[in-house]
Design a protein around this motif. Structure first.
Motif, mmCIF file in Angstrom:
data_model
loop_
_atom_site.group_PDB
_atom_site.id
_atom_site.type_symbol
_atom_site.label_atom_id
_atom_site.label_comp_id
_atom_site.label_asym_id
_atom_site.label_seq_id
_atom_site.Cartn_x
_atom_site.Cartn_y
_atom_site.Cartn_z
ATOM 1 N N ASP A 114 1.393 -1.541 0.071
ATOM 2 C CA ASP A 114 0.445 -0.263 0.387
ATOM 3 C C ASP A 114 0.624 1.555 -0.392
ATOM 4 N N GLU A 115 2.711 1.069 0.683
ATOM 5 C CA GLU A 115 2.823 1.773 0.800
ATOM 6 C C GLU A 115 3.667 3.111 -0.361
ATOM 7 N N VAL A 116 3.757 1.251 -1.292
ATOM 8 C CA VAL A 116 4.682 1.808 -2.558
ATOM 9 C C VAL A 116 4.046 2.459 -3.208
ATOM 10 N N VAL A 117 4.987 3.305 -4.041
ATOM 11 C CA VAL A 117 4.340 4.307 -4.986
ATOM 12 C C VAL A 117 4.816 4.232 -6.591
ATOM 13 N N ASP A 138 11.343 6.922 -0.750
ATOM 14 C CA ASP A 138 12.860 6.360 -1.478
ATOM 15 C C ASP A 138 12.933 7.285 -2.568
ATOM 16 N N MET A 139 11.527 7.703 -3.272
ATOM 17 C CA MET A 139 11.236 8.611 -4.622
ATOM 18 C C MET A 139 11.589 9.778 -4.098
ATOM 19 N N ASP A 140 11.710 10.985 -2.859
ATOM 20 C CA ASP A 140 12.581 12.015 -2.698
ATOM 21 C C ASP A 140 13.852 11.737 -2.545
ATOM 22 N N VAL A 141 14.596 10.700 -2.183
ATOM 23 C CA VAL A 141 15.768 10.232 -2.155
ATOM 24 C C VAL A 141 15.968 10.414 -3.609
ATOM 25 N N HIS A 288 31.324 11.530 -8.250
ATOM 26 C CA HIS A 288 30.772 12.476 -6.245
ATOM 27 C C HIS A 288 29.922 11.080 -5.856
ATOM 28 N N ILE A 289 30.265 10.311 -5.112
ATOM 29 C CA ILE A 289 28.758 9.592 -4.820
ATOM 30 C C ILE A 289 28.110 9.995 -3.974
ATOM 31 N N ALA A 290 27.069 9.951 -3.287
ATOM 32 C CA ALA A 290 26.035 10.790 -2.863
ATOM 33 C C ALA A 290 26.358 10.080 -1.739
ATOM 34 N N GLU A 291 27.133 10.321 -0.685
ATOM 35 C CA GLU A 291 27.526 9.776 0.310
ATOM 36 C C GLU A 291 26.635 9.516 1.876
ATOM 37 N N ASP A 292 25.827 10.345 1.609
ATOM 38 C CA ASP A 292 24.573 10.543 2.776
ATOM 39 C C ASP A 292 23.680 9.623 2.579
ATOM 40 N N HIS A 293 23.752 9.332 0.967
ATOM 41 C CA HIS A 293 22.142 8.336 1.080
ATOM 42 C C HIS A 293 22.880 6.933 0.423
ATOM 43 N N PHE A 294 24.692 6.767 0.411
ATOM 44 C CA PHE A 294 25.179 5.903 -0.354
ATOM 45 C C PHE A 294 26.662 5.620 1.024
ATOM 46 N N LEU A 295 26.322 3.891 1.864
ATOM 47 C CA LEU A 295 27.274 3.521 1.866
ATOM 48 C C LEU A 295 28.681 2.849 0.839
ATOM 49 N N TRP A 296 29.764 2.863 0.635
ATOM 50 C CA TRP A 296 31.062 2.607 -0.612
ATOM 51 C C TRP A 296 31.643 1.782 -0.282
ATOM 52 N N GLU A 314 36.207 -3.565 -6.606
ATOM 53 C CA GLU A 314 35.382 -4.262 -6.694
ATOM 54 C C GLU A 314 33.711 -3.271 -5.732
ATOM 55 N N LEU A 315 32.839 -2.500 -6.896
ATOM 56 C CA LEU A 315 32.121 -1.407 -5.645
ATOM 57 C C LEU A 315 31.038 -2.562 -5.239
ATOM 58 N N VAL A 316 31.411 -2.165 -3.940
ATOM 59 C CA VAL A 316 30.263 -2.508 -2.957
ATOM 60 C C VAL A 316 29.017 -1.888 -2.428
ATOM 61 N N LEU A 317 27.613 -1.197 -2.398
ATOM 62 C CA LEU A 317 27.147 -0.296 -2.154
ATOM 63 C C LEU A 317 26.304 -0.793 -1.407
ATOM 64 N N THR A 318 26.077 -0.068 0.124
ATOM 65 C CA THR A 318 24.559 -0.077 1.037
ATOM 66 C C THR A 318 23.822 1.489 1.544
ATOM 67 N N PRO A 319 22.870 1.332 0.661
ATOM 68 C CA PRO A 319 21.870 2.099 0.668
ATOM 69 C C PRO A 319 21.557 2.442 2.286
ATOM 70 N N LEU A 320 21.845 3.911 2.042
ATOM 71 C CA LEU A 320 21.573 3.623 3.589
ATOM 72 C C LEU A 320 20.376 4.600 3.580
ATOM 73 N N ASP A 321 19.369 5.488 3.681
ATOM 74 C CA ASP A 321 18.003 5.788 3.626
ATOM 75 C C ASP A 321 16.884 5.585 3.069
ATOM 76 N N LYS A 322 16.631 3.647 2.230
ATOM 77 C CA LYS A 322 15.760 3.041 1.264
ATOM 78 C C LYS A 322 15.211 2.327 2.540
ATOM 79 N N GLN A 323 13.710 2.271 2.311
ATOM 80 C CA GLN A 323 12.846 2.008 3.304
ATOM 81 C C GLN A 323 12.243 0.807 2.220
ATOM 82 N N ALA A 324 11.398 1.400 0.865
ATOM 83 C CA ALA A 324 10.877 0.071 0.359
ATOM 84 C C ALA A 324 11.364 -1.157 0.390
ATOM 85 N N ILE A 325 12.522 -0.928 -0.043
ATOM 86 C CA ILE A 325 13.712 -2.493 -0.615
ATOM 87 C C ILE A 325 15.296 -1.933 -0.387
ATOM 88 N N PRO A 326 15.115 -2.895 1.431
ATOM 89 C CA PRO A 326 16.401 -2.151 2.219
ATOM 90 C C PRO A 326 17.338 -2.863 1.052
#
Ligand SMILES: [Zn+2]
Lengths: 464, 143
Positions: A114-117, A138-141, A288-296, A314-326
């Motif tokens: 329901d929350e997914v847009v 997530d769309m805002d980010v 530039h990596i959006a570092e406030d949103h992604f930990l590399w 190899e680049l490994v990414l952890t999205p830091l404020d991804k709610q619908a699919i972390p």
């Protein structure tokens, strides 16, 4: 005089064709826009503090809501409370494409549907697609990331943006659309294809920014030239590229022929879509990596162990404020290096070198490792061929044979097989000196290599 | 006395020649003779047309790799043994022929490295050189 001490009269208007690049080349970065100065130029300490706070919350969010990760972490004996520093991210499990595929379609979702847009998917070469969902946050980010990289290229709210990406399930179309709209641009949702109409629309609507794959942008350029359209006096000023890697030679060619400034960005559907990192005008090979949103992290692709800062891996990414699919520690298979020194543009967020090769597109030819990007580099250094090429690998009498098809420029042709063979031998020799393995070269007529609007397919491996 | 020839670089794949011929039709260009040769990987198609300059413009506009050069055109009397006789002369006089092809059976295009030199040599030989006008006149006669 303004607060920064710059005379108003000297202020550069970046909406003027060529102004942003000229300012960058003159080192006048204080004249170029930065979307979110407070975040994009904050101190490294502050960035790390934001990252740590978000990482802790993100791991809790993931553990509590996604069974797949909870099981994985339990198996490894890791609890969210074990994450106390940024380095503790290494305690977490890696995620790769198969996790998203195995849980198709909604298995990794952390919020009620329901929350997914919005829903997007990447096709994937085999089996089920990768499906990702976004909630409002997530769309805002995402829009935030796109607005930042657009401004890095000198895009401003008054711009008119023609979207020549296909819309649909692919993240490129809508992702850039929303972000550019958030910035305040007028979106022209042309979609991909119908090249002559694209040029007509640029003319009719006074398009200033083109969003396209670099391959398609070059095609638009060529068709325009053939139609007699004058790119030098066109309103078009900026190209925002994506969907496929853009080699420097191709970018330079498009910039000089279309009289625009082009940047490209990096991203993957699995961690968001386009916008994970973006190219500023200070160093055209870094993003530039959006570092406030992604930990590399950058790891050894074989062992998964982090390499020293600044080294290739190899680049490994952890999205830091991804709610619908972390997603935790996503293995991108993209090879790059990341540096954290301050950029001339004023931004402090870490910069990754443009991805030129993937750990999984390495070809092994008679025991030698060959990357398509090496072939590309050699071909761009040769006058007389276009940036279009194809690599075909096959097995002939039990041995690997690699064929490089390269398109000649019209002026390279001379009506003599002797001379053409000499040119072909020269290309083969140059390739061999870099690849350290002999290749067969095939000369193709101008325009003979298919232009694609999506990811240009450069390699065809016919072995087995 | 020589005639202009247009050479086009083409990958050896069906359909590519057709694209060019269609463009000629569209531009109302009359092909008087042609030859296609290839190395297996790529080919060169050579044309003798009624208006070489215009044909070249058409091809350039299509983005094709082209070259315009001159070739000799020899007119042979329509009798058995003529081709052997003329080729015999060329061989005897050590003319370096790169390639040759026929337009209509009694006109053959001959590519040599040094056209003035070849013309000089052939002047005293019993062979007849043709130019574009001769070809046009001949073809108009049989059309
Ligand atoms: Zn920068």
């Amino acid at each position: 005089m303004t607060a920064t001490g710059i005379n108003e009269a000297e202020k550069i208007d970046v909406s003027v064709k060529g102004a942003a690049l000229a300012a960058a080349n003159a080192g006048k970065f204080d004249q170029l826009p930065i979307y979110d100065r407070a975040i994009e130029c904050s101190s490294r300490e502050r960035i790390r503090a934001i990252q740590l706070e978000k990482l802790i919350a993100q791991v809790e969010w993931t553990y509590e809501r996604v069974e797949w990760y909870r099981r994985k972490m339990d198996e490894m004996g890791v609890k969210p409370s074990d994450i106390r520093t940024l380095e503790d991210v290494r305690k977490l499990p890696f995620t790769d494409k198969s996790a998203l595929r195995d849980t198709f379609p909604y298995g990794l979702f952390a919020v009620p549907l329901d929350e997914v847009v919005e829903l997007h998917a990447s096709s994937g070469t085999t089996g089920k697609p990768i499906v990702v969902g976004y909630n409002d946050h997530d769309m805002d980010v995402w829009s935030d990331c796109i607005a930042r990289l657009s401004q890095m290229a000198g895009v401003v709210p008054s711009d008119r943006v023609q979207m020549a990406f296909g819309y649909g399930m692919f993240t490129g179309g809508f992702g850039l659309h929303y972000g550019l709209q958030k910035l305040g641009c007028m979106m022209i949702p042309a979609g991909s294809g119908n090249t002559e109409r694209q040029i007509q629309m640029i003319q009719d609507y006074g398009t200033t920014v083109l969003v396209a794959t670099p391959t398609y942008a070059l095609h638009i350029c060529e068709v325009g030239e053939r139609m007699g359209y004058d790119w030098a006096t066109s309103t078009l000023r900026v190209g925002l590229f994506g969907g496929e890697p853009c080699p420097p030679g191709l970018k330079q060619e498009i910039e000089s022929r279309m009289h625009i400034v082009c940047t490209d960005n990096y991203g993957l559907t699995e961690v968001m879509g386009p916008g994970v990192s973006g190219e500023c005008l200070a160093n055209r090979d870094m993003q530039h990596i959006a570092e406030d949103h992604f930990l590399w992290e950058v790891v050894d692709p074989e062992t998964g162990v982090p390499v020293p800062e600044g080294e290739m891996g190899e680049l490994v990414l952890t999205p830091l404020d991804k709610q619908a699919i972390p997603v935790l520690r996503y293995r991108t298979h993209d090879l790059t290096r990341v540096v954290t020194d301050k950029c001339a543009c004023g931004r402090t967020h870490a910069r990754m070198q443009k991805v030129r090769s993937r750990s999984d597109d390495m070809l092994i030819i008679r025991g030698t490792n060959v990357f398509p990007s090496q072939v590309e580099d050699v071909l761009t250094s040769i006058e007389g061929v276009t940036p279009h090429y194809r690599i075909i690998v096959e097995e002939v009498d039990g041995l690997d044979r690699m064929t490089v098809q390269t398109e000649i420029k019209p002026e390279t042709f001379s009506d003599s097989f002797e001379e053409m063979d000499r040119f072909r031998a020269l290309v083969a020799e140059k390739l061999k000196s870099v690849l350290l393995v002999g290749v067969r070269v095939q000369l193709i007529e101008p325009g003979g290599i298919e232009r694609t609007t999506g990811k240009a397919k450069h390699v065809e491996d016919r072995r087995k | 006395m020589s005639v202009p020839q247009i050479s086009v670089f083409l990958e050896s794949r069906p359909g590519h020649l057709r694209r060019i011929l269609d463009a000629f039709v569209e531009a109302d260009i009359n092909v008087r003779g042609f030859s296609a040769s290839d190395t297996g990987d790529y080919g060169v198609v050579r044309f003798i047309v009624d208006d070489a300059n215009r044909a070249n413009e058409v091809l350039k506009a299509m983005g094709c790799a082209t070259a315009v050069s001159e070739v000799l055109c020899l007119r042979l009397p329509d009798r058995p043994g003529e081709l052997a006789r003329v080729m015999g002369i060329i061989a005897e006089r050590d003319l370096n022929v790169l390639y040759t092809y026929s337009l209509i059976s009694t006109y053959i295009a001959v590519c040599v490295k040094d056209i003035p030199h070849a013309e000089e040599i052939l002047r005293d030989e019993p062979v007849e050189l043709a130019d574009s006008k001769d070809i046009a006149a001949r073809l108009d006669g049989i059309a």
